[in-house]
Write a protein that holds these residues in place. Structure first.
Motif, PDB file in Angstrom:
ATOM      1  N   MET A   1       0.682  -1.727  -0.274  1.00  0.00           N
ATOM      2  CA  MET A   1       0.511   0.122   0.097  1.00  0.00           C
ATOM      3  C   MET A   1       0.894   1.324  -0.296  1.00  0.00           C
ATOM      4  N   SER A  40      -6.442   2.453   3.255  1.00  0.00           N
ATOM      5  CA  SER A  40      -7.357   2.620   2.144  1.00  0.00           C
ATOM      6  C   SER A  40      -6.706   3.591   0.976  1.00  0.00           C
ATOM      7  N   ILE A  59      -9.208   1.387  -2.636  1.00  0.00           N
ATOM      8  CA  ILE A  59      -8.591   0.051  -2.689  1.00  0.00           C
ATOM      9  C   ILE A  59      -8.641   0.232  -1.464  1.00  0.00           C
ATOM     10  N   ARG A  61      -6.897  -2.004   1.960  1.00  0.00           N
ATOM     11  CA  ARG A  61      -6.740  -3.428   2.833  1.00  0.00           C
ATOM     12  C   ARG A  61      -7.388  -4.020   3.893  1.00  0.00           C
ATOM     13  N   THR A  62      -7.725  -5.459   4.046  1.00  0.00           N
ATOM     14  CA  THR A  62      -7.868  -6.546   5.544  1.00  0.00           C
ATOM     15  C   THR A  62      -7.057  -6.864   5.296  1.00  0.00           C
ATOM     16  N   SER A  65      -5.291  -8.720   2.614  1.00  0.00           N
ATOM     17  CA  SER A  65      -6.437  -9.079   1.516  1.00  0.00           C
ATOM     18  C   SER A  65      -6.537  -7.462   0.702  1.00  0.00           C
ATOM     19  N   LEU A  66      -6.600  -7.321  -0.516  1.00  0.00           N
ATOM     20  CA  LEU A  66      -7.014  -6.436  -0.870  1.00  0.00           C
ATOM     21  C   LEU A  66      -7.959  -6.470  -1.769  1.00  0.00           C
ATOM     22  N   VAL A  68     -11.032  -4.429  -4.315  1.00  0.00           N
ATOM     23  CA  VAL A  68     -10.936  -3.444  -4.983  1.00  0.00           C
ATOM     24  C   VAL A  68     -12.002  -2.600  -5.584  1.00  0.00           C
ATOM     25  N   HIS A  87     -15.344  -5.333   4.024  1.00  0.00           N
ATOM     26  CA  HIS A  87     -14.286  -5.460   5.002  1.00  0.00           C
ATOM     27  C   HIS A  87     -14.122  -6.567   6.226  1.00  0.00           C
TER      28      HIS A  87
END
Length: 95
Positions: A1, A40, A59, A61-62, A65-66, A68, A87
């Motif tokens: 990121m 994000s 985008i 991020r969790t 994982s991303l 989109v 999320h």
């Protein structure tokens, strides 16, 4: 990121092309990030051919994982509540 955020911040204009033979140039603008996920970022891309139509990309991020999220041209940014629900599902799946 971090690298993606730096690229979005540094890039103001880019070219794209397809194997089908079309090409386009677009302007890229970093947008305020949404308060969703572990982190994000958001940006808009506006084609030089259709200057009034921007596509917003977010985008999120969790963990590792991303997710989109894209809007169609002339679309509005997706509601943060929808991205938050996704999320939460991704976070629960990672537990």
């Amino acid at each position: 990121m971090t690298e993606l955020r730096a690229a979005v911040t540094a890039c103001e204009d880019y070219s794209i092309a397809s194997q089908r033979g079309w090409s386009d140039r677009a302007a890229l603008v970093a947008l305020p990030s949404v308060d969703v996920g572990d982190e994000s970022l958001s940006f808009s891309a506006t084609s030089h051919h259709t200057p009034g139509e921007s596509q917003v990309t977010t985008i999120v991020r969790t963990g590792g994982s991303l997710a989109v999220y894209l809007t169609p041209p002339r679309g509005k940014q997706l509601p943060a509540s929808l991205m938050k629900q996704q999320h939460e599902k991704l976070a629960a799946a990672g537990d």
